[in-house]
Design a protein around this motif. Structure first.
Motif, PDB file in Angstrom:
ATOM      1  N   HIS A   1       0.829  -1.204   0.000  1.00 50.67           N
ATOM      2  CA  HIS A   1       0.000   0.000   0.000  1.00 50.67           C
ATOM      3  C   HIS A   1       0.867   1.259   0.000  1.00 50.67           C
ATOM      4  CE1 HIS A   1      -2.896   3.049   1.221  1.00 50.67           C
ATOM      5  NE2 HIS A   1      -2.153   3.288   2.298  1.00 50.67           N
ATOM      6  N   ILE A   2       1.901   1.258   0.837  1.00 50.95           N
ATOM      7  CA  ILE A   2       2.789   2.426   0.926  1.00 50.95           C
ATOM      8  C   ILE A   2       3.507   2.653  -0.395  1.00 50.95           C
ATOM      9  CG2 ILE A   2       4.887   3.301   2.039  1.00 50.95           C
ATOM     10  CD1 ILE A   2       3.922   1.897   4.621  1.00 50.95           C
ATOM     11  N   LYS A   3       3.970   1.587  -1.017  1.00 52.03           N
ATOM     12  CA  LYS A   3       4.715   1.727  -2.267  1.00 52.03           C
ATOM     13  C   LYS A   3       3.850   2.240  -3.411  1.00 52.03           C
ATOM     14  CE  LYS A   3       8.677  -1.290  -1.623  1.00 52.03           C
ATOM     15  NZ  LYS A   3       9.607  -0.206  -1.944  1.00 52.03           N
ATOM     16  N   LYS A   4       2.527   2.007  -3.304  1.00 48.58           N
ATOM     17  CA  LYS A   4       1.621   2.467  -4.352  1.00 48.58           C
ATOM     18  C   LYS A   4       1.229   3.937  -4.184  1.00 48.58           C
ATOM     19  CE  LYS A   4      -0.349  -2.092  -5.255  1.00 48.58           C
ATOM     20  NZ  LYS A   4      -1.533  -2.976  -5.092  1.00 48.58           N
ATOM     21  N   LEU A   5       1.497   4.522  -3.016  1.00 50.06           N
ATOM     22  CA  LEU A   5       1.175   5.934  -2.802  1.00 50.06           C
ATOM     23  C   LEU A   5       2.042   6.805  -3.701  1.00 50.06           C
ATOM     24  CD1 LEU A   5       1.062   6.002   1.126  1.00 50.06           C
ATOM     25  CD2 LEU A   5      -0.901   5.939  -0.422  1.00 50.06           C
ATOM     26  N   ASN A   6       1.461   7.908  -4.215  1.00 50.57           N
ATOM     27  CA  ASN A   6       2.322   8.853  -4.921  1.00 50.57           C
ATOM     28  C   ASN A   6       3.107   9.663  -3.895  1.00 50.57           C
ATOM     29  OD1 ASN A   6       0.794  11.157  -4.051  1.00 50.57           O
ATOM     30  ND2 ASN A   6      -0.688  10.777  -5.696  1.00 50.57           N
ATOM     31  N   ASP A   7       4.036  10.474  -4.348  1.00 54.95           N
ATOM     32  CA  ASP A   7       4.931  11.176  -3.429  1.00 54.95           C
ATOM     33  C   ASP A   7       4.185  12.070  -2.448  1.00 54.95           C
ATOM     34  OD1 ASP A   7       6.924   9.872  -4.715  1.00 54.95           O
ATOM     35  OD2 ASP A   7       7.812  11.633  -5.668  1.00 54.95           O
ATOM     36  N   ASP A   8       3.178  12.790  -2.927  1.00 55.50           N
ATOM     37  CA  ASP A   8       2.416  13.682  -2.045  1.00 55.50           C
ATOM     38  C   ASP A   8       1.657  12.886  -0.996  1.00 55.50           C
ATOM     39  OD1 ASP A   8       3.318  15.908  -3.351  1.00 55.50           O
ATOM     40  OD2 ASP A   8       1.569  16.066  -4.685  1.00 55.50           O
ATOM     41  N   GLU A   9       1.052  11.785  -1.405  1.00 51.82           N
ATOM     42  CA  GLU A   9       0.306  10.947  -0.456  1.00 51.82           C
ATOM     43  C   GLU A   9       1.238  10.332   0.580  1.00 51.82           C
ATOM     44  OE1 GLU A   9      -3.287   9.425  -3.417  1.00 51.82           O
ATOM     45  OE2 GLU A   9      -1.396   8.321  -3.313  1.00 51.82           O
ATOM     46  N   LEU A  10       2.417   9.917   0.133  1.00 53.81           N
ATOM     47  CA  LEU A  10       3.393   9.346   1.054  1.00 53.81           C
ATOM     48  C   LEU A  10       3.815  10.370   2.096  1.00 53.81           C
ATOM     49  CD1 LEU A  10       5.385   7.114   1.919  1.00 53.81           C
ATOM     50  CD2 LEU A  10       6.975   7.985   0.198  1.00 53.81           C
ATOM     51  N   GLY A  11       4.126  11.606   1.641  1.00 54.75           N
ATOM     52  CA  GLY A  11       4.511  12.663   2.566  1.00 54.75           C
ATOM     53  C   GLY A  11       3.409  12.993   3.549  1.00 54.75           C
ATOM     54  N   ARG A  12       2.168  13.008   3.058  1.00 54.57           N
ATOM     55  CA  ARG A  12       1.032  13.327   3.928  1.00 54.57           C
ATOM     56  C   ARG A  12       0.832  12.245   4.993  1.00 54.57           C
ATOM     57  NH1 ARG A  12      -2.753  13.273   0.312  1.00 54.57           N
ATOM     58  NH2 ARG A  12      -1.997  15.261  -0.556  1.00 54.57           N
ATOM     59  N   GLU A  13       0.966  10.989   4.597  1.00 52.48           N
ATOM     60  CA  GLU A  13       0.775   9.897   5.551  1.00 52.48           C
ATOM     61  C   GLU A  13       1.853   9.922   6.630  1.00 52.48           C
ATOM     62  OE1 GLU A  13      -0.025   5.084   5.434  1.00 52.48           O
ATOM     63  OE2 GLU A  13      -0.802   6.435   3.898  1.00 52.48           O
ATOM     64  N   LEU A  14       3.083  10.181   6.225  1.00 55.83           N
ATOM     65  CA  LEU A  14       4.178  10.261   7.194  1.00 55.83           C
ATOM     66  C   LEU A  14       3.976  11.462   8.118  1.00 55.83           C
ATOM     67  CD1 LEU A  14       6.868   9.212   8.214  1.00 55.83           C
ATOM     68  CD2 LEU A  14       8.019  10.475   6.393  1.00 55.83           C
ATOM     69  N   HIS A  15       3.551  12.574   7.560  1.00 52.41           N
ATOM     70  CA  HIS A  15       3.286  13.797   8.323  1.00 52.41           C
ATOM     71  C   HIS A  15       2.218  13.532   9.389  1.00 52.41           C
ATOM     72  CE1 HIS A  15       1.671  17.834   9.124  1.00 52.41           C
ATOM     73  NE2 HIS A  15       2.832  18.312   8.664  1.00 52.41           N
ATOM     74  N   ASN A  16       1.121  12.913   8.997  1.00 55.60           N
ATOM     75  CA  ASN A  16       0.020  12.647   9.933  1.00 55.60           C
ATOM     76  C   ASN A  16       0.427  11.659  11.018  1.00 55.60           C
ATOM     77  OD1 ASN A  16      -1.662  14.375   8.521  1.00 55.60           O
ATOM     78  ND2 ASN A  16      -2.524  12.746   7.229  1.00 55.60           N
ATOM     79  N   PHE A  17       1.233  10.683  10.652  1.00 52.06           N
ATOM     80  CA  PHE A  17       1.685   9.697  11.639  1.00 52.06           C
ATOM     81  C   PHE A  17       2.472  10.381  12.760  1.00 52.06           C
ATOM     82  CE2 PHE A  17       4.273   6.399  13.488  1.00 52.06           C
ATOM     83  CZ  PHE A  17       3.467   5.260  13.452  1.00 52.06           C
ATOM     84  N   GLN A  18       3.338  11.340  12.392  1.00 51.66           N
ATOM     85  CA  GLN A  18       4.147  12.027  13.398  1.00 51.66           C
ATOM     86  C   GLN A  18       3.320  12.970  14.265  1.00 51.66           C
ATOM     87  OE1 GLN A  18       8.300  13.155  11.623  1.00 51.66           O
ATOM     88  NE2 GLN A  18       6.910  12.846   9.893  1.00 51.66           N
ATOM     89  N   LYS A  19       2.162  13.385  13.769  1.00 51.83           N
ATOM     90  CA  LYS A  19       1.267  14.208  14.579  1.00 51.83           C
ATOM     91  C   LYS A  19       0.525  13.358  15.612  1.00 51.83           C
ATOM     92  CE  LYS A  19      -1.244  17.367  12.616  1.00 51.83           C
ATOM     93  NZ  LYS A  19      -2.192  18.002  11.669  1.00 51.83           N
ATOM     94  N   GLN A  20       0.267  12.116  15.240  1.00 45.14           N
ATOM     95  CA  GLN A  20      -0.482  11.241  16.129  1.00 45.14           C
ATOM     96  C   GLN A  20       0.400  10.562  17.158  1.00 45.14           C
ATOM     97  OE1 GLN A  20      -2.332   8.548  13.381  1.00 45.14           O
ATOM     98  NE2 GLN A  20      -3.380  10.195  12.275  1.00 45.14           N
ATOM     99  N   LYS A  21       1.666  10.362  16.842  1.00 47.88           N
ATOM    100  CA  LYS A  21       2.588   9.654  17.735  1.00 47.88           C
ATOM    101  C   LYS A  21       3.779  10.535  18.063  1.00 47.88           C
ATOM    102  CE  LYS A  21       1.135   5.145  16.987  1.00 47.88           C
ATOM    103  NZ  LYS A  21       1.436   3.824  17.479  1.00 47.88           N
ATOM    104  N   LYS A  22       4.452  10.156  19.097  1.00 46.20           N
ATOM    105  CA  LYS A  22       5.662  10.879  19.499  1.00 46.20           C
ATOM    106  C   LYS A  22       6.839  10.203  18.805  1.00 46.20           C
ATOM    107  CE  LYS A  22       5.819  11.777  23.870  1.00 46.20           C
ATOM    108  NZ  LYS A  22       6.088  11.594  25.319  1.00 46.20           N
ATOM    109  N   CYS A  23       7.339  10.840  17.755  1.00 51.39           N
ATOM    110  CA  CYS A  23       8.350  10.212  16.890  1.00 51.39           C
ATOM    111  C   CYS A  23       9.661  11.000  16.910  1.00 51.39           C
ATOM    112  CB  CYS A  23       7.857  10.135  15.442  1.00 51.39           C
ATOM    113  SG  CYS A  23       6.288   9.280  15.238  1.00 51.39           S
TER     114      CYS A  23
END
Length: 959
Positions: A264-286
């Motif tokens: 699923h991650i590999k199929k994301l385009n670059d913008d979607e990948l960046g957004r998913e990583l961005h949101n993950f760091q907002k939800q967790k302490k990374c």
């Protein structure tokens, strides 16, 4: 990139000529029957080379003093020596191939052979005549003949190498001096909730060699940091940043994704990948470490994936850079930390820690150490490399000479880099580290230029490449293998601090290493100046075209390359090419690419293509043109068929290929007498090699990975007395394979892997009994019963088990293995509910990991059990209620990683939880994906599917 002067060209000539002389000697002795018609010319050329090589030691001094005439002569000597070797080896191999042809074909070739003999003889005589001319010219210029006794040197070398062999007890560089306050401050900035400024980006800035990465890693691994954050990721950026690769790597590190999630991650385009990583760091302490960012443009490529401005997020970024503008640009409100240069006291402390046995009882040596260390200007890398240089200097005279060299090099550096003393300290010490290398180590070091920045290099793989190139040779009086000699030589580079240990194996040997980026700059610069290597960075379109007579070419960082682009890129290369590698990319129309290589680069010894490819293909028949090939590695291209022309590769030592379905092995492969390492990577099943193994002429096989048991008998393998590593896939009648095993013993087999692709229970005991010297064992198969303690090898150090489906607790047996250091109980290795580690059990165990023991509910640890345990990992054991009480008594336990465990399990170990007292003394406690609740249940089936597939696939992966 750092520029280094070109005065070192001569130094490789000494090594090259020595290698050629030795190779010609081997040919005269072992291949005399194939030198018919040119044996006199070969013997004469060898004698002339030996005479001429005696002048190279003194020529070294002349070139150092700037004599351009001598330098040009030495360059010609080096290149023509290689040409001579190519001509003679090609002739020998062609004669060998013809003698194996049918009578009619041999008769047809008689006339052509006569022409070849005359042509080859004339070419050898022409080069020999040049050698005579060069020798006379060197003598006329005043270069003196060396009377160095090579035989004595060889004998002393063997003894020195035996003393050098040792098990390194460190990984990377654990010697840190002067950073205590820096570490304390950075840890506080990352973890203190009430810190005056809530910085999102913390930058460590400073010049190369100052210790930025070492400092960042110490902070990253600090226990207080490990317990503060939920998720962690380390990304090495380097000069050429692949945004997609970096962001994917960080998200993978955060989430430990299952196979479907990874897709699923590999199929994301670059913008979607960046957004998913961005949101993950907002939800967790990374915590993310971005190591070695060179430019503001690189940061701009990455920044959108990181929440650096939002309030309410507790994620942090630790960034290292040489450029202060990058640190300021990344976060105007961020914190910038510049490590200080070491003062004189700290510099000497670091020097003596890296060189503890420097005969400090001699007062003059103490004085010299102070003077030389002072020249390092407090730069840690310069001090460490200086210590490595002096580790090979044992007499006071040698130390005095080194001090004179230091002053000379500093003087040259002053002229080139006025006002930059820190930069000069790097230049002179790195330049000296190369100049001081013995001739046999210079090509080993220069070969590191093949690898891109920040890459981790596997020791075994690198040793095999050096052997394939002919750079490793057995010395007189030595009983070691070529692999052992290569390992020792690289250990010497470690001792000289020219490469850094990255990972140790469970047996205490170096498993992988890396090279500091400044040392790599030196390596690349020297390699290009000496025409040792030409590399192409496909992201740098301004790269100069490859020169015609390049001996080695490395292409890396190609996102995708098609056949037309490839052919255009290498169009100017001639037949001199000995090594060709392609790394980190995809290849389109691979048949055309390989056909071009096989038709144009006929002197190739090493061919490595590490790019990805999804569709199957057939090796081109032209592969048989590469009669000099020693190493062929195409591990990611699924091959359906190997052509019969493969039998022409009489020099082949290492073969690494991937097979997707039943691969066709030609009968001609049996002619490959030099095969030492054979790998067939495969996702399911083994390769049918029974017929090949029964008829092959090779008696030097050390590695055999990916062989199936269907048409194989264990007695077929006993023919290979040098076999050290065996990985088999049970895809047929296992009982027939064992065939009277009680009388069969592998005397040198150290590593065994068994994967069962059928699913039926097998009796593993007879096979294990046949391997009394084994120290690594991996079993991925249902078994009839666990072997008893006395049936395991007493040398066993590492044990990995999966899919055994044991109903009885294995701990009462395994805990009695006397030397066991690493134990991994993988998916369904044990399906019971309770495990018990008894009193004094596992006396030597240092690392213990449970992976998806889905039935386990309770684990008990008695007092004085696991006395040396340092690492504990528990993943996916969903029914395990708590950690055992006995953990609190294990004083050596300093790291715990809990991955994909229930939230309640995690809460019990947090401060205030029921099990906090059991683990509070453990310095590093890491929890990964332990708070996803229902997510685990939903994806558990996916995880299990992945693990089953991984267990099957890993039969083809190195331990």
């Amino acid at each position: 990139m750092i520029f280094f002067s070109s005065e070192q060209n001569h130094q490789m000539a000494d090594a090259v000529v020595s290698f050629v002389i030795e190779r010609l000697g081997d040919l005269v002795i072992s291949e005399a029957q194939f030198l018919g018609g040119v044996e006199a010319q070969v013997g004469n050329a060898q004698i002339k080379l030996q005479c001429m090589s005696a002048f190279l030691k003194d020529a070294d001094v002349w070139v150092r003093n700037g004599d351009e005439r001598v330098r040009l002569l030495v360059v010609q000597i080096r290149e023509k020596s290689l040409d001579l070797e190519d001509v003679i080896e090609t002739y020998v191999l062609k004669v060998t191939l013809r003698r194996n042809e049918g009578l009619l074909k041999r008769c047809i070739c008689i006339f052509r052979k006569g022409i070849d003999v005359h042509k080859v003889g004339s070419e050898i005589e022409r080069i020999s005549s040049n050698i005579d001319t060069w020798t006379s010219q060197l003598e006329a210029l005043g270069v003196q003949r060396s009377i160095h006794n090579a035989a004595e040197a060889s004998s002393s070398y063997v003894q020195r190498q035996r003393q050098l062999r040792q098990a390194y007890s460190y990984v990377e560089d654990n010697v840190v001096v002067g950073f205590g306050k820096d570490i304390e401050d950075l840890v506080a900035l990352l973890t203190e909730k009430e810190y005056p400024h809530n910085h999102k980006v913390i930058s460590v800035y400073g010049m190369g060699g100052l210790g930025k990465t070492t400092l960042a890693r110490k902070v990253y691994q600090h226990p207080q940091v490990k317990t503060h954050f939920d998720c962690y990721a380390w990304a090495s950026i380097s000069q050429q940043c692949n945004r997609r690769e970096v962001l994917e790597g960080i998200l993978f590190a955060f989430t430990s994704p299952t196979d479907p999630q990874r897709d699923h991650i590999k199929k994301l385009n670059d913008d979607e990948l960046g957004r998913e990583l961005h949101n993950f760091q907002k939800q967790k302490k990374c915590l993310v470490v971005l190591d070695d960012i060179w430019t503001t443009a690189t940061w701009d490529l990455l920044k959108h994936a990181f929440p650096t401005t939002q309030e309410g997020t507790h994620s942090k970024i630790l960034l290292t850079t040489r450029n202060k503008d990058v640190a300021v640009h990344a976060d105007q409100h961020g914190f910038i930390h510049e490590p200080h240069f070491l003062n004189e006291e700290e510099s000497l402390e670091l020097f003596h820690k890296k060189l503890p046995n420097s005969n400090d009882d001699e007062e003059r040596k103490k004085e010299l150490a102070v003077e030389m260390v002072r020249r390092c200007s407090g730069l840690p890398l310069a001090i460490i490399v200086l210590a490595g240089l002096l580790s090979k200097k044992h007499t006071l005279y040698e130390w005095e000479q080194m001090k004179a060299n230091v002053i000379h090099c500093i003087g040259q550096g002053d002229q080139q880099h006025e006002g930059d003393s820190k930069y000069r300290s790097v230049l002179w010490v790195l330049g000296l580290s190369y100049s001081e290398l013995p001739s046999h180590l210079k090509p080993c070091f220069l070969y590191l230029a093949h690898y891109s920045e920040d890459v981790t290099i596997r020791m075994k793989d690198f040793c095999r490449v050096l052997i394939a190139e002919g750079f490793i040779s057995l010395r007189r009086g030595s009983v070691e293998t070529l692999e052992e000699v290569a390992y020792d030589w690289l250990c010497e580079l470690v001792e000289r601090s020219m490469i850094q240990v990255k990972e140790m194996s469970s047996t205490g040997r170096i498993k992988s290493f890396c090279i500091h980026d400044l040392m790599r700059d030196l390596c690349v610069s020297r390699a290009q100046e000496e025409n040792f290597l030409h590399f192409i960075d496909c992201q740098n379109k301004g790269e100069e075209p490859i020169i015609k007579n390049a001996r080695r070419v490395s292409i890396f960082d190609n996102e995708s390359i098609n056949a037309d682009d490839f052919i255009h890129m290498v169009r100017k290369l001639d037949g001199s090419l000995r090594c060709f590698t392609m790394q980190d990319g995809r290849v389109v129309y691979q048949e055309r690419v390989l056909s071009h290589v096989c038709n144009h680069f006929l002197m190739l010894r090493v061919l490595i293509i590490d790019g990805m490819l999804s569709n199957e293909f057939i090796l081109p028949k032209e592969i048989g043109n590469l009669i000099h090939l020693r190493l062929l590695s195409i591990p990611y291209w699924p091959i359906r068929k190997i052509p019969s022309s493969f039998g022409n590769l009489r020099c082949l030592q290492t073969l690494r290929v991937r097979k997707e379905s039943d691969i066709i092995i030609p009968n001609s492969m049996c002619k490959l007498e030099q095969l030492r390492h054979l790998y067939f990577y495969n996702p399911v099943g083994g390769v049918e090699l029974g017929k090949f193994l029964r008829s092959t002429r090779s008696r030097s096989l050390q590695t055999l990975v990916g062989v199936g048991t269907k048409n194989l008998l264990m007695s077929d393998l006993l023919r290979f007395g040098s076999l050290k590593k065996l990985a088999i896939g049970v895809d047929g009648n296992f009982n027939k394979f064992l065939h009277n095993p009680q009388n069969l013993t592998f005397t040198r087999l150290f590593s065994l892997q068994v994967g069962n692709f059928i699913g039926n229970k097998i009796d593993i005991v007879p096979l294990i009994l046949s391997c009394p010297q084994m120290y690594k064992l991996r079993v991925i198969s249902p078994i009839v019963s666990l072997p008893k303690v006395n049936q395991f090898s007493s040398n066993l150090i590492k044990l990995q088990l999966a899919n055994l489906y044991l109903e009885d607790d294995p701990m009462p047996t395994l805990e009695k293995l006397p030397k066991l250091s690493v134990l991994i109980l993988g998916f369904n290795s044990y399906i019971g509910e309770e495990m018990v580690c008894s009193r004094r059990g596992f006396p030597q165990l240092e690392s213990l990991k449970f992976d998806f023991l889905t039935g386990l509910k309770e684990w008990k640890v008695a007092e004085n059990a696991l006395a040396k345990l340092g690492y504990l990992g528990i993943r996916g054991c969903m029914r395990l209620r708590r950690v055992p009480d006995g953990l609190r008594k294990i004083g050596t336990l300093n790291e715990m990683v809990m991955d994909h465990m229930p939230m309640k399990f995690k809460e019990r170990m947090e401060e205030g939880g029921d099990d906090f007292d059991q683990v509070k003394l453990v310095q590093s406690r890491v929890f990964i994906n332990c708070d996803q609740g229902i997510f685990l249940i939903i994806h558990l089936s996916c995880v299990i599917s992945l693990l089953i597939y991984s267990c099957i696939f890993c039969i083809g992966i190195l331990l």
